[in-house]
Design an enzyme around this catalytic site. Structure first.
Site, PDB file in Angstrom:
ATOM      1  N   SER A 142      -9.260 -65.464 124.793  1.00  0.00           N
ATOM      2  CA  SER A 142     -10.263 -66.155 125.618  1.00  0.00           C
ATOM      3  C   SER A 142     -10.770 -65.153 126.645  1.00  0.00           C
ATOM      4  O   SER A 142     -10.060 -64.195 126.986  1.00  0.00           O
ATOM      5  CB  SER A 142      -9.591 -67.338 126.326  1.00  0.00           C
ATOM      6  N   TYR A 155      -3.433 -70.915 132.005  1.00  0.00           N
ATOM      7  CA  TYR A 155      -4.252 -70.506 130.859  1.00  0.00           C
ATOM      8  C   TYR A 155      -4.621 -69.020 130.967  1.00  0.00           C
ATOM      9  O   TYR A 155      -4.465 -68.255 130.011  1.00  0.00           O
ATOM     10  CB  TYR A 155      -5.497 -71.390 130.799  1.00  0.00           C
TER      11      TYR A 155
HETATM   12  P1  NAP Z   1      -8.372 -78.216 120.481  1.00  0.00           P
HETATM   13  O1  NAP Z   1      -9.480 -78.856 119.735  1.00  0.00           O
HETATM   14  O2  NAP Z   1      -7.770 -78.914 121.636  1.00  0.00           O
HETATM   15  O3  NAP Z   1      -7.242 -77.861 119.404  1.00  0.00           O
HETATM   16  C1  NAP Z   1      -5.997 -77.339 119.785  1.00  0.00           C
HETATM   17  C2  NAP Z   1      -5.104 -77.272 118.556  1.00  0.00           C
HETATM   18  O4  NAP Z   1      -3.833 -76.716 118.956  1.00  0.00           O
HETATM   19  C3  NAP Z   1      -4.840 -78.640 117.950  1.00  0.00           C
HETATM   20  O5  NAP Z   1      -4.889 -78.545 116.547  1.00  0.00           O
HETATM   21  C4  NAP Z   1      -3.421 -78.959 118.416  1.00  0.00           C
HETATM   22  O6  NAP Z   1      -2.766 -79.764 117.445  1.00  0.00           O
HETATM   23  C5  NAP Z   1      -2.816 -77.554 118.443  1.00  0.00           C
HETATM   24  N1  NAP Z   1      -1.603 -77.479 119.256  1.00  0.00           N
HETATM   25  C6  NAP Z   1      -1.451 -77.730 120.578  1.00  0.00           C
HETATM   26  N2  NAP Z   1      -0.168 -77.592 120.937  1.00  0.00           N
HETATM   27  C7  NAP Z   1       0.518 -77.241 119.811  1.00  0.00           C
HETATM   28  C8  NAP Z   1       1.871 -76.955 119.526  1.00  0.00           C
HETATM   29  N3  NAP Z   1       2.810 -77.008 120.485  1.00  0.00           N
HETATM   30  N4  NAP Z   1       2.214 -76.626 118.264  1.00  0.00           N
HETATM   31  C9  NAP Z   1       1.286 -76.582 117.283  1.00  0.00           C
HETATM   32  N5  NAP Z   1      -0.007 -76.843 117.483  1.00  0.00           N
HETATM   33  C10 NAP Z   1      -0.389 -77.174 118.732  1.00  0.00           C
HETATM   34  O7  NAP Z   1      -8.804 -76.796 121.041  1.00  0.00           O
HETATM   35  P2  NAP Z   1      -9.624 -75.564 120.415  1.00  0.00           P
HETATM   36  O8  NAP Z   1     -10.776 -75.333 121.306  1.00  0.00           O
HETATM   37  O9  NAP Z   1      -9.833 -75.721 118.954  1.00  0.00           O
HETATM   38  O10 NAP Z   1      -8.574 -74.391 120.720  1.00  0.00           O
HETATM   39  C11 NAP Z   1      -8.025 -73.550 119.739  1.00  0.00           C
HETATM   40  C12 NAP Z   1      -7.724 -72.196 120.363  1.00  0.00           C
HETATM   41  O11 NAP Z   1      -8.943 -71.603 120.836  1.00  0.00           O
HETATM   42  C13 NAP Z   1      -6.804 -72.263 121.584  1.00  0.00           C
HETATM   43  O12 NAP Z   1      -5.894 -71.192 121.548  1.00  0.00           O
HETATM   44  C14 NAP Z   1      -7.747 -72.096 122.750  1.00  0.00           C
HETATM   45  O13 NAP Z   1      -7.106 -71.579 123.876  1.00  0.00           O
HETATM   46  C15 NAP Z   1      -8.763 -71.154 122.163  1.00  0.00           C
HETATM   47  N6  NAP Z   1     -10.052 -71.119 122.845  1.00  0.00           N
HETATM   48  C16 NAP Z   1     -10.840 -72.217 122.890  1.00  0.00           C
HETATM   49  C17 NAP Z   1     -12.049 -72.141 123.561  1.00  0.00           C
HETATM   50  C18 NAP Z   1     -12.987 -73.325 123.662  1.00  0.00           C
HETATM   51  O14 NAP Z   1     -13.999 -73.221 124.377  1.00  0.00           O
HETATM   52  N7  NAP Z   1     -12.724 -74.428 122.963  1.00  0.00           N
HETATM   53  C19 NAP Z   1     -12.465 -70.944 124.179  1.00  0.00           C
HETATM   54  C20 NAP Z   1     -11.627 -69.845 124.101  1.00  0.00           C
HETATM   55  C21 NAP Z   1     -10.427 -69.928 123.422  1.00  0.00           C
HETATM   56  P3  NAP Z   1      -1.642 -80.874 117.751  1.00  0.00           P
HETATM   57  O15 NAP Z   1      -1.992 -81.480 119.090  1.00  0.00           O
HETATM   58  O16 NAP Z   1      -1.775 -81.781 116.589  1.00  0.00           O
HETATM   59  O17 NAP Z   1      -0.349 -80.112 117.762  1.00  0.00           O
END
Ligand code: NAP
Length: 254
Positions: A142, A155
């Site tokens: 990120s 974070y």
């Molecule tokens: P999201 O829609 O909230 O999805 C998060 C995913 O992580 C879900 O599938 C959740 O599944 C899983 N997760 C959470 N805790 C977990 C655990 N303990 N074990 C296994 N799985 C777990 O968020 P997203 O935006 O797709 O984020 C994905 C990645 O992208 C993250 O690393 C985030 O930091 C990064 N990111 C996102 C953004 C953004 O703007 N969205 C920007 C930069 C980076 P369950 O709850 O079913 O376990």
């Protein structure tokens, strides 16, 4: 891009970036292993993909538990005999709070998922890839890895540490044929951005929803990171925020 019969493991595949990545690689002919805590949801996605002729498998896994990540990787390698791409994507941002308002146990839980979860992915994917002479590991990073945002101490600190893990893993295993690379996607239209918006705490929470890119673009970028074209970025975070980054992947400019 040719992914026929390649083996791809994706953590956090129950929604958002991870789900889009699983769908993308399944459409490219890979064997995909979807991991998340929501066993029902990854089961539904894998069943839907399989009914379309894809090879998709759901494995319930909490990445904060090393035994579960070890089992995830060994299930994929036992079934297929290899592991070509590990996407360490699982991550959380809630609860968002300024340092003095933060709960130490909840803060530590974010370290367990965002940092130790990625370490566990590296710890168990690396030996499998070294044994077969190569493979790619993408750690989802990120912009927060290198910037300070109010309310995001957990974070920012964990993503900075993940960037450090990417650097060290590259230093230790590039000579074994491993490609370890971080991906900083910019802001993406997922549940995480809904949580950020609800917090109202810093400028990211004020962004218009149209500023966020679709999760499918991130999936496309991950596929590009597996190619030789991305080699100059090994051991660092590749950013989709820059116009050069988007151009390299073949994404539209905004
Ligand atoms: P999201 O829609 O909230 O999805 C998060 C995913 O992580 C879900 O599938 C959740 O599944 C899983 N997760 C959470 N805790 C977990 C655990 N303990 N074990 C296994 N799985 C777990 O968020 P997203 O935006 O797709 O984020 C994905 C990645 O992208 C993250 O690393 C985030 O930091 C990064 N990111 C996102 C953004 C953004 O703007 N969205 C920007 C930069 C980076 P369950 O709850 O079913 O376990």
């Amino acid at each position: 891009m040719e992914f026929k019969n390649k083996v791809v493991v994706i953590t956090g595949a129950s929604r958002g970036i991870g789900e889009a990545t699983a769908r993308h690689f399944a459409s490219l002919g890979a064997h995909v292993f979807l991991a998340a805590r929501s066993a029902g949801r990854i089961g539904e996605i894998a069943t839907a993909l399989s009914s379309q002729g894809a090879s998709a498998h759901a494995i319930a896994c909490d990445v904060s538990d090393p035994a579960q990540v070890s089992r995830l990787v060994s299930t994929a390698t036992d079934k297929t005999g290899r592991l070509d791409l590990m996407v360490n994507n699982a991550g959380v941002i809630d609860p968002i709070a300024r340092l003095a308002d933060s709960d130490p146990l909840e803060w530590a839980r974010v370290v367990d998922i965002n940092l130790k979860g990625v370490y566990h992915g590296l710890r168990y994917a690396i030996p499998a890839m070294v044994a077969q002479g190569g493979g790619t590991i993408v750690n989802i990073s990120s912009g927060a890895a290198t910037s300070a945002l109010e309310g995001w101490s957990h974070y920012c600190a964990t993503k900075a540490a993940v960037l450090s893990l990417t650097r060290v893993a590259d230093r230790e295993y590039r000579g074994d044929g491993l490609r370890v690379i971080g991906l900083s996607p910019g802001t993406v239209a997922t549940r995480m951005q809904e949580q950020i918006r609800a917090s109202g705490i810093n400028p990211v929470s004020q962004l218009d929803w149209s500023a966020h890119i679709p999760a499918e673009w991130v999936a496309q970028a991950i596929a590009w990171l597996t190619t030789e074209e991305a080699d100059p970025h090994l051991g660092s975070d590749f950013s989709l925020k820059s116009s050069e980054g988007r151009r390299a992947v073949g994404l539209p400019q905004i």
